[in-house]
Design a protein around this motif. Structure first.
Motif, PDB file in Angstrom:
ATOM      1  N   PHE A   1       0.684  -1.225   0.173  1.00  0.00           N
ATOM      2  CA  PHE A   1       0.113   0.116   0.091  1.00  0.00           C
ATOM      3  C   PHE A   1       0.985   1.359  -0.036  1.00  0.00           C
ATOM      4  N   SER A   2       1.960   1.215   0.532  1.00  0.00           N
ATOM      5  CA  SER A   2       3.042   2.375   0.578  1.00  0.00           C
ATOM      6  C   SER A   2       3.422   2.646  -0.883  1.00  0.00           C
ATOM      7  N   LEU A   3       3.414   1.744  -1.746  1.00  0.00           N
ATOM      8  CA  LEU A   3       3.950   1.963  -3.106  1.00  0.00           C
ATOM      9  C   LEU A   3       2.994   2.795  -4.094  1.00  0.00           C
ATOM     10  N   VAL A   4       1.708   2.682  -3.507  1.00  0.00           N
ATOM     11  CA  VAL A   4       0.714   3.156  -4.502  1.00  0.00           C
ATOM     12  C   VAL A   4       1.047   4.757  -4.627  1.00  0.00           C
TER      13      VAL A   4
ATOM     14  N   LEU B   1     -11.128   8.667  -0.483  1.00  0.00           N
ATOM     15  CA  LEU B   1     -12.107   7.421  -0.472  1.00  0.00           C
ATOM     16  C   LEU B   1     -10.978   6.127  -0.344  1.00  0.00           C
ATOM     17  N   LEU B   2     -10.074   6.371  -1.432  1.00  0.00           N
ATOM     18  CA  LEU B   2      -9.053   5.191  -1.138  1.00  0.00           C
ATOM     19  C   LEU B   2      -8.297   5.183  -0.079  1.00  0.00           C
ATOM     20  N   GLY B   3      -7.948   6.287   0.473  1.00  0.00           N
ATOM     21  CA  GLY B   3      -7.158   6.166   1.676  1.00  0.00           C
ATOM     22  C   GLY B   3      -7.929   5.643   2.917  1.00  0.00           C
ATOM     23  N   VAL B   4      -9.112   5.948   2.966  1.00  0.00           N
ATOM     24  CA  VAL B   4     -10.162   5.515   4.136  1.00  0.00           C
ATOM     25  C   VAL B   4     -10.096   3.989   4.059  1.00  0.00           C
ATOM     26  N   VAL B   5     -10.075   3.407   2.655  1.00  0.00           N
ATOM     27  CA  VAL B   5     -10.215   1.941   2.362  1.00  0.00           C
ATOM     28  C   VAL B   5      -9.076   1.436   2.934  1.00  0.00           C
ATOM     29  N   ALA B   6      -7.940   1.997   2.321  1.00  0.00           N
ATOM     30  CA  ALA B   6      -6.694   1.475   2.710  1.00  0.00           C
ATOM     31  C   ALA B   6      -6.316   1.419   4.217  1.00  0.00           C
ATOM     32  N   HIS B   7      -6.633   2.480   5.056  1.00  0.00           N
ATOM     33  CA  HIS B   7      -6.640   2.561   6.342  1.00  0.00           C
ATOM     34  C   HIS B   7      -7.326   1.466   7.067  1.00  0.00           C
ATOM     35  N   GLY B   8      -8.790   1.339   6.593  1.00  0.00           N
ATOM     36  CA  GLY B   8      -9.328  -0.163   7.269  1.00  0.00           C
ATOM     37  C   GLY B   8      -8.658  -1.235   6.937  1.00  0.00           C
TER      38      GLY B   8
ATOM     39  N   PHE C   1      -2.289   8.765  -0.116  1.00  0.00           N
ATOM     40  CA  PHE C   1      -3.302   8.670  -1.358  1.00  0.00           C
ATOM     41  C   PHE C   1      -3.946   9.892  -1.564  1.00  0.00           C
ATOM     42  N   ILE C   2      -4.448  10.609  -0.573  1.00  0.00           N
ATOM     43  CA  ILE C   2      -4.951  11.996  -0.700  1.00  0.00           C
ATOM     44  C   ILE C   2      -4.043  12.745  -1.515  1.00  0.00           C
TER      45      ILE C   2
END
Length: 264
Positions: free
Chosen positions: A109-112, A213-220, A243-244
């Motif tokens: 996820f850090s690479l995204v 939105l993607l950051g919230v999903v990744a955090h969860g 992500f943001i």
């Protein structure tokens, strides 16, 4: 003159009979009007013959009176209310080690966001370090309201409580415009700017919304792959902010048409 023996015996018999009749009349007295009936005496456990002896001053033992049993309190009153339970998260194991699979997920996820920074530089021919700075600016400015997205106490037992929903909604509304403003402002004021400023801001706003939105999903998702939610909490937030910021930069470069011609 001597009386005949038969006459003497007859007189003695009459005297004895008179004495017996006198004694029986003296002893045969009527019972008092207020005497206790045999049924009541039997109910109290007293023999029926004992009330007849009250006029002869005969004392008999008193019948013990058993106290009436007190009504026991109902089970509802006796039962103490259950102690107030504190809702805790099922993922709160103290000092739980991070597994190898969790580290792989965090690294992936850090690479995204890093890929978003590189992709933004290739869209309009902008320099890589410029897109990295724009991503960092969008992440820092967007971090102010984005903290509400991850505001969740360990005792809340889940995100969806009243205060959490209100904070989450406020963060979801405020984060994209501030992140877009940070990226757009740095690109337009510090660097050469974009070909179309209005479209660039709208692109940054849309990219920041998608990144939020993607950051919230990744955090969860990252929160569920570790056994202790307090572990690596800072890293999850930084990844979500990445992500943001990268989303705002990609939208800015794509909608703005790239940088203006640099003066030599």
């Amino acid at each position: 003159m001597r009386l005949p023996a038969s006459l003497l015996s007859s007189l003695a018999s009459l005297a004895l009979l008179g004495a017996v009749l006198a004694s029986s009349q003296a002893s045969a007295r009527p019972l008092p009007a207020l005497h206790e009936s045999p049924l009541k005496a039997r109910a109290r456990g007293i023999p029926v013959a004992l009330p007849l002896l009250t006029d002869q001053n005969v004392e008999f033992p008193a019948t013990p009176v058993q106290p009436e049993p007190q009504e026991e309190a109902s089970e509802v009153e006796k039962t103490e209310p259950p102690p107030k339970t504190v809702r805790t998260s099922p993922h709160l194991a103290a000092d739980a080690p991070v597994s190898a699979g969790a580290w792989v997920m965090y690294g992936t996820f850090s690479l995204v966001p890093l890929g978003g920074v590189y992709g933004a530089s290739r869209m309009g021919g902008e320099r890589l370090w410029v897109t990295a700075a724009e991503t960092l600016a969008g992440s820092l400015v967007g971090a102010l309201p984005a903290g509400l997205l991850f505001l969740q106490s360990a005792e809340s037992g889940g995100r969806w409580t009243e205060l959490d929903v209100a904070a989450f909604g406020a963060g979801l509304v405020l984060t994209p415009p501030l992140a877009a403003l940070g990226t757009w402002g740095l690109g337009e004021l510090v660097f050469n700017g974009s070909q179309d400023r209005g479209s660039a801001f709208l692109g940054a706003l849309g990219g920041a919304a998608v990144g939020t939105l993607l950051g919230v999903v990744a955090h969860g998702v990252l929160e569920e792959v570790v056994d202790n939610r307090s572990t690596l909490q800072w890293l999850r937030k930084y990844i979500a902010l990445g992500f943001i910021g990268s989303g705002a930069t990609v939208g800015y470069q794509w909608a703005g048409g790239g940088p203006r011609t640099r003066s030599r």
